[in-house]
Structures are given as structure tokens and as C-alpha cells.
Design an enzyme around this catalytic site. Structure first.
Site, PDB file in Angstrom:
ATOM      1  N   LYS A 113     -34.764  16.295  -2.496  1.00 52.90           N
ATOM      2  CA  LYS A 113     -36.206  16.335  -2.742  1.00 52.90           C
ATOM      3  C   LYS A 113     -36.802  17.716  -2.455  1.00 52.90           C
ATOM      4  O   LYS A 113     -37.867  18.047  -2.958  1.00 52.90           O
ATOM      5  CB  LYS A 113     -36.902  15.256  -1.926  1.00 52.90           C
ATOM      6  CG  LYS A 113     -36.547  13.871  -2.456  1.00 52.90           C
ATOM      7  CD  LYS A 113     -37.388  12.779  -1.858  1.00 52.90           C
ATOM      8  CE  LYS A 113     -37.152  11.456  -2.565  1.00 52.90           C
ATOM      9  NZ  LYS A 113     -35.777  10.944  -2.409  1.00 52.90           N
TER      10      LYS A 113
HETATM   11  C1  LIG Z   1     -35.071  10.202  -3.285  1.00 55.96           C
HETATM   12  C2  LIG Z   1     -33.610  10.141  -3.191  1.00 55.96           C
HETATM   13  C3  LIG Z   1     -32.816   9.579  -4.213  1.00 55.96           C
HETATM   14  C4  LIG Z   1     -33.402   8.935  -5.441  1.00 55.96           C
HETATM   15  O1  LIG Z   1     -34.014   9.847  -6.306  1.00 55.96           O
HETATM   16  P1  LIG Z   1     -35.016   9.341  -7.439  1.00 55.96           P
HETATM   17  O2  LIG Z   1     -35.559  10.558  -8.060  1.00 55.96           O
HETATM   18  O3  LIG Z   1     -36.062   8.542  -6.714  1.00 55.96           O
HETATM   19  O4  LIG Z   1     -34.238   8.492  -8.383  1.00 55.96           O
HETATM   20  C5  LIG Z   1     -31.448   9.591  -4.062  1.00 55.96           C
HETATM   21  N1  LIG Z   1     -30.870  10.115  -2.959  1.00 55.96           N
HETATM   22  C6  LIG Z   1     -31.588  10.657  -1.963  1.00 55.96           C
HETATM   23  C7  LIG Z   1     -30.886  11.192  -0.777  1.00 55.96           C
HETATM   24  C8  LIG Z   1     -32.974  10.706  -2.041  1.00 55.96           C
HETATM   25  O5  LIG Z   1     -33.682  11.241  -1.045  1.00 55.96           O
END
Ligand SMILES: *Cc1c(COP(=O)(O)O)cnc(C)c1O
Length: 531
Positions: A113
């Protein structure tokens, strides 16, 4: 480039308005009025670009020059990715024959993120400083109050994206004692004056309900100008398209000399929760990046895997009868199953609405311009069924369109643990976090023997989810968590000074009082240097 809401309306927004607004007032998500195609010489021109230059090139296709100049965009992107620990920002690691992982976790909070939230924070700050610079003497500066609820990952990435940003205050609610110790420490050890952690006595769902009610409170929202950083913000999707391109060039550089990237097929496998990460891949594909079907990898919260199976998008698995197919798995009050990959524990995938819009558009039988209106109407209808009944079933033609670009697989916790173990034992040995392992397992399920090269997106560093990793690798004499996984940055983190405000009850008025208490005190533009 202008943006409009998936649920219709004639109002079109600039990129700046889109980013600052987040969710459209009619509940829809903003999408660009068209998907730009790549310049004809992109393969040669972009081949040797750094991540920063590639970001500038890709983002420029979606942001009009008269909104952000190329020089400013470059500064914003540079500033966003200089916080990453790896020179390539998102390096591509070879796991074995035709198998790679794209590591997206080299940012400040060790999760993917960061790629989007580092940029989003800089964009927010840039827009606010510019708006305030245009104001007359004595006019009140515009400020943004970012409020969010987190069960772990999003909160820390948002805090690191917005810490010390001019004119922005951030309030992150987490359920006290229900966030992993490392994640809690990552959030609460940030001591910048504009960062406020609220430890709420309650569950994650309680925190989320409070945040939703705050956004729904028109007076409070107007006074404090609430901003959201959740994954529906368009800038987050856009920032994430870049690493699909960077990995294309990185795989090219790693192929044996006899193999030409034009002759192979690349398949991306994406551990998916809110459908943001993989949606960015869909945009890259539609722009013209060559790739095979994108693979949606879900955990037991498999609403997407079920959709691709039968075209039904429904919160509760009606086919599985009462209790669902994982009756023994812990389920929260909202119906979300608790898995070893908690950042993907969702009931519905908020960004899926954007894909549904494109499917509705392609399936609309009419010509332009009514085709766009028709897609918005169809989508709005689907979303209203979702709201009233918790389910919608799309026509079979729409399902076929969805299957043209995607495959979906559901991975259990047992498979996740098994996959962490098998990759640890493999040569070269690789230690995957449980989210990444969901992608690795799905990749193995769909692998074929032809000329397909797979790139699995790795969304978190294994140290962030130490419980699952240690569970998978317990009894492995060759495994040592401190030596093999723990990054230096995490050492001593648990003992650092904390910045956290206790909220003794999940009560919206208590949270409002905290936000109001800081409203006038947080630093504004005078105290922080701009671009
Ligand atoms: C947020 C997140 C996801 C999922 O990503 P999306 O964009 O919501 O599909 C997967 N793995 C981790 C570690 C995350 O923080």
C-alpha cells in the site's frame, strides 16, 4: 483528462477534484472518461526508464499537463519513491523456471500500500498548498482531515503517507488490542504532530461504522473537510499501474538471451482483497501492456472467486448453505472470515465496481454517447441490488466478458501455510508472507507448461505477518525468524515511544470530540515547506 462517476451524472471532474473527492456523492467511483493507449514507441522509449521516469510517463497519460506540470509531477514522484529502500522500488525476483515475484513491500511500512499512499500524500499536500497560495490575505486556508479505520495494513501505510504533510491531519481508528503488535507499533510510534492514533475499545467493524457515520454527517464533514484514503481513491489505482510496466521491462532484462519478450506470454497473479491492486493491472492491460489473463487470488473471503465461477456477486455464498463452506472458520459479526491473510479479509471488493462498469459498457448494445449513460444506469442498478439484497447476478454475456481478461482462484489457510513451507524448502529458498503465498498458490494452480511466465505480486514483507510465517515454518531447523526475516527497522520498534489516544467506548461522539480537539491545533501551511 476528466473523470466521471460509475453511477452516472453529467458532472466531470479534473484529476485534482477526483483525488480530493475520493468517493462520488452518488456513491459511485470515479473513472477516466477514456483509457489512454500507450505511445507507439513505448517499448523502446520506456525500456531503460527508472521507476520514477516510468511513473511520470504512465501518470502523464491520465493527468493533464495544465493540472500538474511535468516538472512538478517528477518532483512529487521522486519524493514519493525516495522513501523506498530498494533502488528499483519494486524489484522482480526470480523464483524458478518461468516464475517470478514482484516485491512491492520495500516502502516505509513494508507493505504494497506504500506504493500508492506515498504518492497520494504528496498529491494531497501539493493540491492544498496550491489552493491556499491562491487565496487572498485573511482567507482561511483549506485543510483536509483524513479519517480512516484499520485492522492493520492500511492504517500504517496511510500514516506514513501523510505524516508531516502541510494542511492535513490524519486520524486512524484501530480496535484496541486487536491489531498485531508490529502493526500497532508501526502506527503508534509515528510522533508527527498531525498524526493521531485512536485505540478504540471495540472491534474493527465498530471502528469502520464510526468512520462511515462521520462521513455521513454532513455538518461535521463540511466543518472538517473529511478526506478518505481508502483504496477507492483513483490516485491509488493509478500509482499501482506503474509496477506492471516496470516488471515487464525487468523480466525482459532477466530473460535468457535466446528468449525474446515478444515471444513469451506474461501472466500476473494478484492476491486480492478490495480489487485495487489487480484493477491497476487491468488498466495496464487495456492500455496495451501485453499480458495473459490476470489471476485473481482470494482467501476464504472468496466473493470474487465465486463471481468468476457463476456470475453471482453475493456477500453470502448461497450455494454453500448455512454457515458457508468454512463453517468452522471464525467469522466476525459482519460475516467476514478471519484468515491468515487478514489484509484480504473483505466481504465485498470496493474497486470491483470499476470493473463492472467496463463490463456493462462493453455489453451495452447502443452506440456513443448513450452507451456510457447506459453503462452507468446498468451499474447503478447492480449496485442498488447489492445494497438492498446483498447480491446481484450479471447476465451470462457479462460473465463471459469478465472471463476474457481474468481467472480467479480461492486459496485456503491450509494451502497458504503449505505454500509458505514449500517455497522455503525450494531452491532458491523464498520466505513469503501469507498474502503473497495466496498468490503463489493460485499461480501454481493455473500454471501451464507452455511459454507462459508468471509474475506473482508480493504484497507484504514476511516480518509483518510473523505469526503465519512462524506457524508455517515451525519445526524447520533451518529457519530462524530473527536472522532470516526480521528487518533491522523492526528491531526495538516495540519499545519506542507511543503516540496513541484511548477511546474507551466505540462511540461516535467520543471520536468527534478527539477530532475537534485537534482541529485548530494541527500545523498548517506556514509550518511546513512546500514544493
Ligand atoms: C491491501 C492488501 C492486499 C489487497 O489489495 P487490494 O488492492 O485490496 O486487492 C493484499 N495484501 C496486502 C498485504 C495488503 O495490505
Amino acid at each position: 483528462m476528466k473523470y466521471f462517476s460509475t453511477r452516472g451524472g453529467s458532472h466531470k471532474l479534473s484529476f485534482e477534484e477526483t483525488v480530493l473527492t475520493g468517493l462520488a456523492p452518488n456513491g459511485g467511483l470515479y473513472i477516466p472518461e477514456s483509457i489512454p493507449s500507450l505511445p507507439s514507441d513505448w517499448k523502446t522509449k520506456w525500456k531503460s526508464h527508472s521507476f520514477v521516469n516510468l511513473s511520470v510517463a504512465v501518470l502523464s497519460l491520465y493527468i493533464s499537463r495544465d493540472e500538474i506540470s511535468e516538472a512538478d509531477l517528477r518532483l512529487l514522484v521522486q519524493r514519493s519513491y525516495q522513501t523506498f529502500r530498494h533502488p528499483e522500488v519494486t524489484p522482480l525476483i526470480k523464483l524458478g523456471d518461468k516464475r517470478y515475484v514482484l516485491e512491492l513491500f520495500h516502502g516505509p511500512t513494508f507493505a504494497f500500500k506504500d506504493v500508492a499512499l506515498q504518492l497520494l500524500g504528496n498529491l494531497f499536500e501539493f493540491f492544498l498548498l496550491r489552493r491556499n497560495a491562491r487565496k487572498g490575505a485573511g482567507e482561511k486556508p483549506e485543510k483536509l482531515t483524513v479519517v480512516g479505520a484499520t485492522s492493520g495494513d492500511t492504517g500504517s501505510a496511510a500514516i506514513y503517507g501523510l505524516r508531516n504533510k502541510a494542511n492535513i491531519s490524519i486520524f486512524i481508528l484501530h480496535p484496541k488490542g486487536r491489531v498485531s503488535p508490529i502493526q500497532e507499533a508501526q502506527m503508534t510510534t509515528v510522533t508527527d504532530a498531525n498524526v493521531h492514533n485512536l485505540a478504540v475499545q471495540g472491534t474493527f467493524d465498530d471502528c469502520q461504522d464510526i468512520v462511515k457515520s462521520l462521513f455521513g454527517d454532513a455538518d461535521f464533514n463540511a466543518t472538517h473537510r473529511l478526506g478518505a484514503v481508502n483504496s477507492i481513491n483513483w490516485a491509488r489505482i493509478l500509482a499501482q499501474t506503474v509496477y506492471y510496466f516496470s516488471s515487464y521491462f525487468h523480466i525482459q532484462a532477466q530473460l535468457p538471451p535466446a528468449v525474446n519478450v515478444e515471444d513469451i506470454e506474461i501472466q500476473y497473479v494478484v492476491p486480492t482483497g478490495n480489487f485495487g491492486d489487480i484493477l491497476a493491472g487491468y488498466y495496464a492491460k487495456r492500455m496495451g501492456l501485453p499480458m495473459a489473463k490476470l489471476v485473481v487470488a482470494t482467501n476464504a473471503n472468496d466473493i470474487l472467486a465465486r463471481f468468476w465461477n457463476d456470475g453471482k456477486y453475493e456477500k453470502v455464498d448461497s450455494a454453500a448453505g448455512l454457515g458457508g463452506s468454512d463453517g468452522r472458520q471464525a467469522t466476525s459479526s459482519s460475516g467476514v472470515k478471519e484468515t491468515l491473510s487478514p489484509a484480504m479479509d473483505i466481504l465485498v471488493s470496493s474497486n470491483f465496481e470499476r470493473l463492472l462498469w467496463y463490463l456493462a459498457y462493453e455489453n451495452a448494445g447502443t452506440g456513443e454517447p448513450s452507451r456510457m449513460t447506459s453503462a452507468c444506469d446498468t451499474l447503478a442498478g447492480w449496485m442498488s441490488s447489492m445494497k438492498s439484497d446483498g447480491r446481484v447476478e450479471v447476465p451470462v454475456d457479462v460473465l463471459e466478458l469478465a472471463r476474457r481478461d481474468f481467472l480467479a482462484k480461492r486459496i485456503s489457510d491450509e494451502q497458504t501455510l503449505q505454500t509458505i513451507l514449500s517455497h522455503f524448502e525450494a531452491n532458491p529458498s523464498y520466505i513469503a508472507d501469507p498474502h503473497t503465498a495466496v498468490g503463489l498458490a493460485a499461480g501454481q494452480m493455473v500454471a501451464s507448461n507452455n511459454a507462459t511466465y508468471q509474475i506473482m505480486l508480493s504484497t507484504a514483507h514476511p516480518a509483518k505477518f510473523s505469526e503465519a510465517v512462524s506457524l508455517a515454518l515451525r519445526g524447520q531447523p533451518a529457519f530462524n525468524f530473527e536472522r532470516d526475516v526480521l528487518p533491522g527497522e523492526f528491531v526495538g520498534l516495540l519499545d519506542k515511544q507511543r503516540n496513541v489516544i484511548g477511546v474507551e467506548k466505540a462511540d461516535i461522539d467520543l471520536v468527534k470530540a478527539v477530532i475537534e480537539g485537534f482541529a485548530e491545533r494541527d500545523p498548517s501551511s506556514e509550518t511546513v515547506a512546500g514544493l
